[in-house]
Write a protein that holds these residues in place. Structure first.
Motif, PDB file in Angstrom:
ATOM      1  N   VAL A 192      38.115  36.405  55.055  1.00  0.00           N
ATOM      2  CA  VAL A 192      36.754  36.899  55.199  1.00  0.00           C
ATOM      3  C   VAL A 192      36.393  37.815  54.034  1.00  0.00           C
ATOM      4  CG1 VAL A 192      37.583  38.777  56.681  1.00  0.00           C
ATOM      5  CG2 VAL A 192      35.176  38.182  56.685  1.00  0.00           C
ATOM      6  N   GLY A 193      35.313  37.472  53.347  1.00  0.00           N
ATOM      7  CA  GLY A 193      34.782  38.291  52.273  1.00  0.00           C
ATOM      8  C   GLY A 193      35.344  38.016  50.898  1.00  0.00           C
ATOM      9  N   HIS A 194      36.586  37.591  50.801  1.00  0.00           N
ATOM     10  CA  HIS A 194      37.238  37.520  49.495  1.00  0.00           C
ATOM     11  C   HIS A 194      36.661  36.413  48.606  1.00  0.00           C
ATOM     12  CE1 HIS A 194      40.659  40.417  50.016  1.00  0.00           C
ATOM     13  NE2 HIS A 194      40.154  40.358  51.226  1.00  0.00           N
ATOM     14  N   ASP A 195      36.287  35.305  49.187  1.00  0.00           N
ATOM     15  CA  ASP A 195      35.644  34.264  48.385  1.00  0.00           C
ATOM     16  C   ASP A 195      34.294  34.754  47.857  1.00  0.00           C
ATOM     17  OD1 ASP A 195      35.476  31.606  47.293  1.00  0.00           O
ATOM     18  OD2 ASP A 195      34.008  31.142  48.847  1.00  0.00           O
ATOM     19  N   GLN A 196      33.616  35.589  48.654  1.00  0.00           N
ATOM     20  CA  GLN A 196      32.342  36.142  48.212  1.00  0.00           C
ATOM     21  C   GLN A 196      32.539  37.178  47.100  1.00  0.00           C
ATOM     22  OE1 GLN A 196      29.615  37.172  51.552  1.00  0.00           O
ATOM     23  NE2 GLN A 196      31.138  36.165  52.827  1.00  0.00           N
ATOM     24  N   PHE A 197      33.633  37.940  47.151  1.00  0.00           N
ATOM     25  CA  PHE A 197      33.945  38.843  46.038  1.00  0.00           C
ATOM     26  C   PHE A 197      33.969  38.062  44.727  1.00  0.00           C
ATOM     27  CE2 PHE A 197      36.722  41.623  49.035  1.00  0.00           C
ATOM     28  CZ  PHE A 197      35.598  42.309  49.467  1.00  0.00           C
ATOM     29  N   HIS A 198      34.725  36.951  44.754  1.00  0.00           N
ATOM     30  CA  HIS A 198      34.880  36.146  43.546  1.00  0.00           C
ATOM     31  C   HIS A 198      33.557  35.510  43.143  1.00  0.00           C
ATOM     32  CE1 HIS A 198      35.908  32.389  41.339  1.00  0.00           C
ATOM     33  NE2 HIS A 198      36.707  33.211  40.704  1.00  0.00           N
ATOM     34  N   GLN A 199      32.803  35.036  44.125  1.00  0.00           N
ATOM     35  CA  GLN A 199      31.513  34.412  43.826  1.00  0.00           C
ATOM     36  C   GLN A 199      30.588  35.389  43.111  1.00  0.00           C
ATOM     37  OE1 GLN A 199      29.588  32.695  47.268  1.00  0.00           O
ATOM     38  NE2 GLN A 199      27.588  32.663  46.267  1.00  0.00           N
ATOM     39  N   GLY A 200      30.518  36.621  43.631  1.00  0.00           N
ATOM     40  CA  GLY A 200      29.659  37.625  43.007  1.00  0.00           C
ATOM     41  C   GLY A 200      30.109  37.982  41.604  1.00  0.00           C
ATOM     42  N   ALA A 201      31.424  38.171  41.440  1.00  0.00           N
ATOM     43  CA  ALA A 201      31.951  38.535  40.118  1.00  0.00           C
ATOM     44  C   ALA A 201      31.750  37.413  39.116  1.00  0.00           C
ATOM     45  CB  ALA A 201      33.432  38.883  40.236  1.00  0.00           C
ATOM     46  N   SER A 202      31.997  36.176  39.538  1.00  0.00           N
ATOM     47  CA  SER A 202      31.889  35.032  38.636  1.00  0.00           C
ATOM     48  C   SER A 202      30.447  34.798  38.192  1.00  0.00           C
ATOM     49  CB  SER A 202      32.444  33.785  39.328  1.00  0.00           C
ATOM     50  OG  SER A 202      32.397  32.667  38.474  1.00  0.00           O
ATOM     51  N   THR A 203      29.517  34.885  39.155  1.00  0.00           N
ATOM     52  CA  THR A 203      28.105  34.679  38.821  1.00  0.00           C
ATOM     53  C   THR A 203      27.603  35.755  37.880  1.00  0.00           C
ATOM     54  OG1 THR A 203      27.687  33.608  40.957  1.00  0.00           O
ATOM     55  CG2 THR A 203      25.783  34.486  39.780  1.00  0.00           C
ATOM     56  N   ARG A 204      27.953  37.008  38.162  1.00  0.00           N
ATOM     57  CA  ARG A 204      27.505  38.107  37.305  1.00  0.00           C
ATOM     58  C   ARG A 204      28.154  38.032  35.926  1.00  0.00           C
ATOM     59  NH1 ARG A 204      23.793  40.374  35.488  1.00  0.00           N
ATOM     60  NH2 ARG A 204      23.530  42.639  35.396  1.00  0.00           N
ATOM     61  N   ALA A 205      29.415  37.594  35.875  1.00  0.00           N
ATOM     62  CA  ALA A 205      30.083  37.428  34.587  1.00  0.00           C
ATOM     63  C   ALA A 205      29.327  36.433  33.721  1.00  0.00           C
ATOM     64  CB  ALA A 205      31.525  36.969  34.799  1.00  0.00           C
ATOM     65  N   ASP A 206      28.926  35.325  34.306  1.00  0.00           N
ATOM     66  CA  ASP A 206      28.195  34.311  33.550  1.00  0.00           C
ATOM     67  C   ASP A 206      26.858  34.856  33.053  1.00  0.00           C
ATOM     68  OD1 ASP A 206      27.874  31.404  32.743  1.00  0.00           O
ATOM     69  OD2 ASP A 206      26.119  31.655  34.019  1.00  0.00           O
ATOM     70  N   GLN A 207      26.183  35.638  33.897  1.00  0.00           N
ATOM     71  CA  GLN A 207      24.900  36.224  33.499  1.00  0.00           C
ATOM     72  C   GLN A 207      25.063  37.182  32.325  1.00  0.00           C
ATOM     73  OE1 GLN A 207      23.747  37.984  37.209  1.00  0.00           O
ATOM     74  NE2 GLN A 207      22.848  36.099  38.007  1.00  0.00           N
ATOM     75  N   LEU A 208      26.218  37.849  32.250  1.00  0.00           N
ATOM     76  CA  LEU A 208      26.471  38.808  31.185  1.00  0.00           C
ATOM     77  C   LEU A 208      27.130  38.174  29.964  1.00  0.00           C
ATOM     78  CD1 LEU A 208      27.749  41.789  33.381  1.00  0.00           C
ATOM     79  CD2 LEU A 208      25.539  41.606  32.216  1.00  0.00           C
ATOM     80  N   GLY A 209      27.362  36.864  30.037  1.00  0.00           N
ATOM     81  CA  GLY A 209      27.917  36.172  28.886  1.00  0.00           C
ATOM     82  C   GLY A 209      29.420  36.067  28.865  1.00  0.00           C
ATOM     83  N   TYR A 210      30.065  36.270  30.005  1.00  0.00           N
ATOM     84  CA  TYR A 210      31.521  36.173  30.093  1.00  0.00           C
ATOM     85  C   TYR A 210      31.922  34.972  30.946  1.00  0.00           C
ATOM     86  CZ  TYR A 210      31.455  41.071  28.546  1.00  0.00           C
ATOM     87  OH  TYR A 210      31.247  42.230  27.845  1.00  0.00           O
ATOM     88  N   GLU A 211      33.179  34.589  30.802  1.00  0.00           N
ATOM     89  CA  GLU A 211      33.752  33.529  31.630  1.00  0.00           C
ATOM     90  C   GLU A 211      34.951  34.108  32.379  1.00  0.00           C
ATOM     91  OE1 GLU A 211      35.879  29.120  31.230  1.00  0.00           O
ATOM     92  OE2 GLU A 211      34.979  30.095  29.481  1.00  0.00           O
ATOM     93  N   LEU A 212      34.943  33.949  33.699  1.00  0.00           N
ATOM     94  CA  LEU A 212      35.982  34.531  34.539  1.00  0.00           C
ATOM     95  C   LEU A 212      37.012  33.459  34.885  1.00  0.00           C
ATOM     96  CD1 LEU A 212      36.267  37.418  35.656  1.00  0.00           C
ATOM     97  CD2 LEU A 212      35.266  36.614  37.794  1.00  0.00           C
ATOM     98  N   GLU A 213      38.271  33.730  34.554  1.00  0.00           N
ATOM     99  CA  GLU A 213      39.358  32.776  34.812  1.00  0.00           C
ATOM    100  C   GLU A 213      40.332  33.364  35.828  1.00  0.00           C
ATOM    101  OE1 GLU A 213      42.913  30.318  32.448  1.00  0.00           O
ATOM    102  OE2 GLU A 213      41.420  31.479  31.332  1.00  0.00           O
ATOM    103  N   HIS A 214      40.696  32.560  36.821  1.00  0.00           N
ATOM    104  CA  HIS A 214      41.589  33.028  37.888  1.00  0.00           C
ATOM    105  C   HIS A 214      43.057  32.928  37.466  1.00  0.00           C
ATOM    106  CE1 HIS A 214      44.036  32.175  41.631  1.00  0.00           C
ATOM    107  NE2 HIS A 214      43.554  33.372  41.866  1.00  0.00           N
ATOM    108  N   PHE A 215      43.813  33.988  37.766  1.00  0.00           N
ATOM    109  CA  PHE A 215      45.265  34.002  37.558  1.00  0.00           C
ATOM    110  C   PHE A 215      45.928  34.462  38.853  1.00  0.00           C
ATOM    111  CE2 PHE A 215      43.458  34.466  33.372  1.00  0.00           C
ATOM    112  CZ  PHE A 215      44.294  33.708  32.554  1.00  0.00           C
ATOM    113  N   TRP A 216      47.016  33.771  39.236  1.00  0.00           N
ATOM    114  CA  TRP A 216      47.734  34.074  40.475  1.00  0.00           C
ATOM    115  C   TRP A 216      49.115  34.618  40.145  1.00  0.00           C
ATOM    116  CZ3 TRP A 216      51.039  30.329  43.605  1.00  0.00           C
ATOM    117  CH2 TRP A 216      51.433  30.906  44.836  1.00  0.00           C
ATOM    118  N   LEU A 217      49.401  35.833  40.625  1.00  0.00           N
ATOM    119  CA  LEU A 217      50.688  36.455  40.339  1.00  0.00           C
ATOM    120  C   LEU A 217      51.834  35.831  41.126  1.00  0.00           C
ATOM    121  CD1 LEU A 217      50.133  40.304  39.923  1.00  0.00           C
ATOM    122  CD2 LEU A 217      51.543  38.824  38.481  1.00  0.00           C
ATOM    123  N   GLY A 218      51.514  34.955  42.073  1.00  0.00           N
ATOM    124  CA  GLY A 218      52.560  34.314  42.863  1.00  0.00           C
ATOM    125  C   GLY A 218      53.125  33.052  42.236  1.00  0.00           C
TER     126      GLY A 218
END
Length: 361
Positions: free
Chosen positions: A89-115
């Motif tokens: 709950v909520g965590h996919d929305q965290f990523h959605q918000g960050a990714s969308t805002r990153a694109d608006q600011l001219g950045y590209e967000l790439e996921h990395f998994w420490l596992g």
């Protein structure tokens, strides 16, 4: 009043190029720390103050440039599976918000998994550095992976979503669970209820630094002592982590909920629906006929008849990205000497599960 001291004035005094002064005042890591400190001290002594209009123009030009050439940033998670956090709950929305805002600011967000098999903090730090990634959002760590991140933070600008990993002290953005719980109680009181109960699992509360229970207990101070119902520690999450989703809900014995309801006779229940629906169904408790209900985490698609609070998790992700972008623009690398927390409040939604009580004549 004298003329404004400029970077050119500082450069002449120090015997360096104006560009060097500019880099020093922006704390750019390309200059030795001693040079940055010397020039910043000189600027302060000479009374230099930035020109806000010029800074805005530079920021605008840099923003236009980033729109043309995207910079890559890291979105770092440590869930029990690569994508398990998307089901929480909520965590996919965290990523959605960050990714969308990153694109608006001219950045590209790439996921990395420490596992990842064989992945270590050092190896991931080396991977990020090799790819030219200097901005990191730390998000979605389950409690059992709450260990300090062993990065060379001098190479990174970073911000954290939520509180884990606790020992890694970064600026962080999270939901204001205390205020959300307080809002839920106040709306129940406004609807005419007095005996207000809450069911929140201890592990959920720990993940929010006890903000859920703090909000509920603080709100009870407005009630007569006889109406203060103790918070129920919900008995679930037996094998949830085996499925890679720390927020999944397993079937359990509803008798503790039955005893709590029988003993305290709440008029309204505050909780998160997946935590209590199975128990209420098994006990034959009907909402709102037998018990009014308020949800503290209304998700997209939640039954519109349910009253409660939207947590605005997308905004949490957006804010995290905005803070990170500010750090990158100002070249603020490393762990902050005084970490801050930015909290996003929830918004209320009326629903049939919390009908207004008619005052007795």
């Amino acid at each position: 009043m004298g003329d404004r001291v400029t970077m050119a004035d500082i450069a002449r005094q120090a015997g360096v190029h104006t560009t060097t002064v500019s880099l020093a005042l922006r704390n750019h890591p390309s200059l030795p720390a001693s040079t940055r400190e010397r020039l910043r001290t000189l600027a302060e002594k000479m009374g230099y103050r930035p020109d806000p209009a010029m800074r805005a123009l530079i920021s605008y030009r840099q923003g236009k440039q980033r729109r043309r050439v995207q910079s890559r940033l890291a979105y770092l998670t440590h869930w029990n599976s690569r994508w398990g956090w998307k089901e929480a709950v909520g965590h996919d929305q965290f990523h959605q918000g960050a990714s969308t805002r990153a694109d608006q600011l001219g950045y590209e967000l790439e996921h990395f998994w420490l596992g990842e098999a064989g992945m270590t903090h050092k190896r991931l730090g080396d991977i990020l550095a090799a790819r030219g990634i200097s901005g990191v959002i730390v998000a979605s760590h389950v409690e059992e992976n709450d260990i300090p991140l062993g990065f060379d933070w001098s190479k990174f600008c970073a911000v954290k979503i939520d509180f884990f990993p606790v020992a890694t002290e970064l600026h962080n953005v999270t939901n204001d669970q205390r205020a959300i719980m307080h809002l839920a109680v106040q709306r129940a009181l406004a609807a005419g209820y007095r005996r207000i109960g809450a069911v929140i699992p201890s592990w959920w509360d720990r993940g929010a630094r006890l903000a859920w229970s703090a909000g509920f207990l603080a709100s009870q101070q407005f009630l007569p002592p006889a109406d203060r119902i103790p918070l129920l520690d919900y008995p679930e999450k037996h094998a949830a982590r085996l499925h890679g989703n720390a927020h999944s809900v397993q079937k359990f014995d509803p008798s503790p909920v039955a005893r709590w309801l029988e003993r305290h006779r709440p008029e309204v229940l505050i909780s998160y629906l997946p935590f209590v629906k199975a128990a209420l169904d098994q006990l034959g408790v009907s909402v709102p006929r037998d018990l009014a209900y308020v949800d503290v985490f209304l998700e997209p698609g939640t039954d519109p008849r349910v009253a409660g609070v939207r947590q605005n998790c997308i905004r949490v992700g957006e804010l995290a990205m905005e803070i990170l972008a500010g750090q990158l623009q100002q070249n603020v690398f490393g762990l902050p000497p005084m970490p801050t927390t930015t909290m996003v409040e929830g918004t209320w939604r009326d629903g049939e599960s919390l009908p207004r009580r008619v005052a007795a004549n």
